[in-house]
Design a protein around this motif. Sequence first.
Motif, PDB file in Angstrom:
ATOM      1  N   UNK A 134      -7.475  13.473 -16.843  1.00  0.00           N
ATOM      2  CA  UNK A 134      -7.895  12.445 -15.896  1.00  0.00           C
ATOM      3  C   UNK A 134      -7.796  12.998 -14.472  1.00  0.00           C
ATOM      4  N   UNK A 135      -8.862  12.815 -13.690  1.00  0.00           N
ATOM      5  CA  UNK A 135      -8.843  13.244 -12.289  1.00  0.00           C
ATOM      6  C   UNK A 135      -7.939  12.295 -11.500  1.00  0.00           C
ATOM      7  N   UNK A 136      -6.954  12.856 -10.806  1.00  0.00           N
ATOM      8  CA  UNK A 136      -6.019  12.046 -10.026  1.00  0.00           C
ATOM      9  C   UNK A 136      -5.762  12.711  -8.680  1.00  0.00           C
ATOM     10  N   UNK A 137      -5.192  11.924  -7.780  1.00  0.00           N
ATOM     11  CA  UNK A 137      -4.845  12.409  -6.446  1.00  0.00           C
ATOM     12  C   UNK A 137      -3.398  12.053  -6.157  1.00  0.00           C
ATOM     13  N   UNK A 138      -2.751  12.863  -5.328  1.00  0.00           N
ATOM     14  CA  UNK A 138      -1.389  12.542  -4.912  1.00  0.00           C
ATOM     15  C   UNK A 138      -1.423  11.285  -4.051  1.00  0.00           C
ATOM     16  N   UNK A 139      -0.532  10.357  -4.321  1.00  0.00           N
ATOM     17  CA  UNK A 139      -0.487   9.114  -3.558  1.00  0.00           C
ATOM     18  C   UNK A 139      -0.125   9.420  -2.105  1.00  0.00           C
ATOM     19  N   UNK A 140      -0.745   8.712  -1.147  1.00  0.00           N
ATOM     20  CA  UNK A 140      -0.468   8.996   0.276  1.00  0.00           C
ATOM     21  C   UNK A 140       0.998   8.847   0.665  1.00  0.00           C
ATOM     22  N   UNK A 141       1.786   8.125  -0.117  1.00  0.00           N
ATOM     23  CA  UNK A 141       3.198   7.927   0.220  1.00  0.00           C
ATOM     24  C   UNK A 141       4.071   9.114  -0.152  1.00  0.00           C
ATOM     25  N   UNK A 142       3.497  10.146  -0.799  1.00  0.00           N
ATOM     26  CA  UNK A 142       4.338  11.258  -1.276  1.00  0.00           C
ATOM     27  C   UNK A 142       4.913  12.064  -0.107  1.00  0.00           C
ATOM     28  N   UNK A 143       6.010  12.766  -0.380  1.00  0.00           N
ATOM     29  CA  UNK A 143       6.742  13.506   0.652  1.00  0.00           C
ATOM     30  C   UNK A 143       6.332  14.974   0.762  1.00  0.00           C
ATOM     31  N   UNK A 144       5.444  15.427  -0.097  1.00  0.00           N
ATOM     32  CA  UNK A 144       5.060  16.843  -0.086  1.00  0.00           C
ATOM     33  C   UNK A 144       4.207  17.175   1.131  1.00  0.00           C
ATOM     34  N   UNK A 145       4.419  18.375   1.681  1.00  0.00           N
ATOM     35  CA  UNK A 145       3.558  18.836   2.768  1.00  0.00           C
ATOM     36  C   UNK A 145       2.598  19.918   2.282  1.00  0.00           C
ATOM     37  N   UNK A 146       2.512  20.064   0.944  1.00  0.00           N
ATOM     38  CA  UNK A 146       1.605  21.034   0.342  1.00  0.00           C
ATOM     39  C   UNK A 146       1.173  20.482  -1.013  1.00  0.00           C
ATOM     40  N   UNK A 147       0.243  21.157  -1.665  1.00  0.00           N
ATOM     41  CA  UNK A 147      -0.237  20.727  -2.975  1.00  0.00           C
ATOM     42  C   UNK A 147       0.200  21.755  -4.014  1.00  0.00           C
ATOM     43  N   UNK A 148       1.289  21.480  -4.736  1.00  0.00           N
ATOM     44  CA  UNK A 148       1.785  22.435  -5.741  1.00  0.00           C
ATOM     45  C   UNK A 148       0.787  22.607  -6.879  1.00  0.00           C
ATOM     46  N   UNK A 149       0.876  23.740  -7.576  1.00  0.00           N
ATOM     47  CA  UNK A 149      -0.014  23.955  -8.716  1.00  0.00           C
ATOM     48  C   UNK A 149       0.290  22.973  -9.844  1.00  0.00           C
ATOM     49  N   UNK A 150       1.566  22.697 -10.071  1.00  0.00           N
ATOM     50  CA  UNK A 150       1.984  21.784 -11.132  1.00  0.00           C
ATOM     51  C   UNK A 150       2.912  20.712 -10.551  1.00  0.00           C
ATOM     52  N   UNK A 151       2.746  19.475 -10.983  1.00  0.00           N
ATOM     53  CA  UNK A 151       3.660  18.407 -10.573  1.00  0.00           C
ATOM     54  C   UNK A 151       4.006  17.521 -11.773  1.00  0.00           C
ATOM     55  N   UNK A 152       5.199  16.962 -11.739  1.00  0.00           N
ATOM     56  CA  UNK A 152       5.582  15.862 -12.623  1.00  0.00           C
ATOM     57  C   UNK A 152       5.452  14.582 -11.812  1.00  0.00           C
ATOM     58  N   UNK A 153       4.968  13.525 -12.437  1.00  0.00           N
ATOM     59  CA  UNK A 153       4.831  12.256 -11.722  1.00  0.00           C
ATOM     60  C   UNK A 153       5.473  11.132 -12.529  1.00  0.00           C
ATOM     61  N   UNK A 154       5.929  10.104 -11.806  1.00  0.00           N
ATOM     62  CA  UNK A 154       6.520   8.936 -12.465  1.00  0.00           C
ATOM     63  C   UNK A 154       5.486   7.864 -12.778  1.00  0.00           C
ATOM     64  N   UNK A 155       4.539   7.670 -11.862  1.00  0.00           N
ATOM     65  CA  UNK A 155       3.631   6.538 -11.989  1.00  0.00           C
ATOM     66  C   UNK A 155       2.169   6.968 -11.865  1.00  0.00           C
ATOM     67  N   UNK A 156       1.330   6.311 -12.658  1.00  0.00           N
ATOM     68  CA  UNK A 156      -0.126   6.465 -12.565  1.00  0.00           C
ATOM     69  C   UNK A 156      -0.640   5.168 -11.956  1.00  0.00           C
ATOM     70  N   UNK A 157      -1.222   5.246 -10.766  1.00  0.00           N
ATOM     71  CA  UNK A 157      -1.639   4.056 -10.026  1.00  0.00           C
ATOM     72  C   UNK A 157      -3.161   4.022  -9.960  1.00  0.00           C
ATOM     73  N   UNK A 158      -3.740   2.949 -10.478  1.00  0.00           N
ATOM     74  CA  UNK A 158      -5.193   2.803 -10.500  1.00  0.00           C
ATOM     75  C   UNK A 158      -5.608   1.808  -9.426  1.00  0.00           C
ATOM     76  N   UNK A 159      -6.296   2.317  -8.377  1.00  0.00           N
ATOM     77  CA  UNK A 159      -6.881   1.461  -7.344  1.00  0.00           C
ATOM     78  C   UNK A 159      -8.341   1.866  -7.233  1.00  0.00           C
ATOM     79  N   UNK A 160      -8.827   2.051  -6.018  1.00  0.00           N
ATOM     80  CA  UNK A 160     -10.194   2.554  -5.869  1.00  0.00           C
ATOM     81  C   UNK A 160     -10.278   4.018  -6.285  1.00  0.00           C
TER      82      UNK A 160
END
Length: 215
Positions: A134-160
């Motif tokens: 599934x194509x996803x994007x990092x939520x704007x509230x995240x604390x990262x200042x870069x885009x890691x190659x791999x991430x673990x996530x807690x929540x899948x949020x479906x909006x626009x």
Amino acid sequence: MGLFCGNQILSLVPNCFVRPREAHKAADEAKARFGHIDGDHLTLLNVYHAYKQNNEDPSWCYENFVNHRALKAADNVRQQLVRIMARFNLKLCSTDFSSRDYYINIRKAILAGYFMQVAHLEHSGHYLTVKDNQVVHLHPSNCLDHKPEWVVYNEYVLTSRNYIRTVVDIRGEWLVDIAPHYYDLENFPQCEAKRVLEKLYRKREREREENRNRK
């Protein structure tokens, strides 16, 4: 904090930050002070440590724009888990805070609990969730200042758009070490993540062969 307990606690406090409409800037600055380069889970852990160091003071929470009730609930869960582990003679394992492996081991522990909730950064710049692609994007509230190659996530949020929220940077080699049963490439869809994992598995096999030869 024991890694097992910490893993459970962190899953309970993704919304511990308060952002009043009339104080957005001050709230964002307060959140940034707790920020950790490797992501949201470790940022939340920094908040929890600071909360305990400040004697669980509600005034400290108010001044730092964090939700006292959420942190109190997380602390109660930690105490319950400690009691359960003591009852079953399970060891509480913590890396010393001064160790360079402290945050690394916590990230590995998070992956061990959430190995099914992993996303890989594609060359196109977006993330694909592992296995279901599934194509996803990092939520704007995240604390990262870069885009890691791999991430673990807690929540899948479906909006626009499809977002993943509460994320932490992990390493690809940890996937093949911690959850090889899930990352069995015979049942893996074709994607960039699969090609990366194939290389990692080959690398691990070469290392094992080299170790056998040394013996």
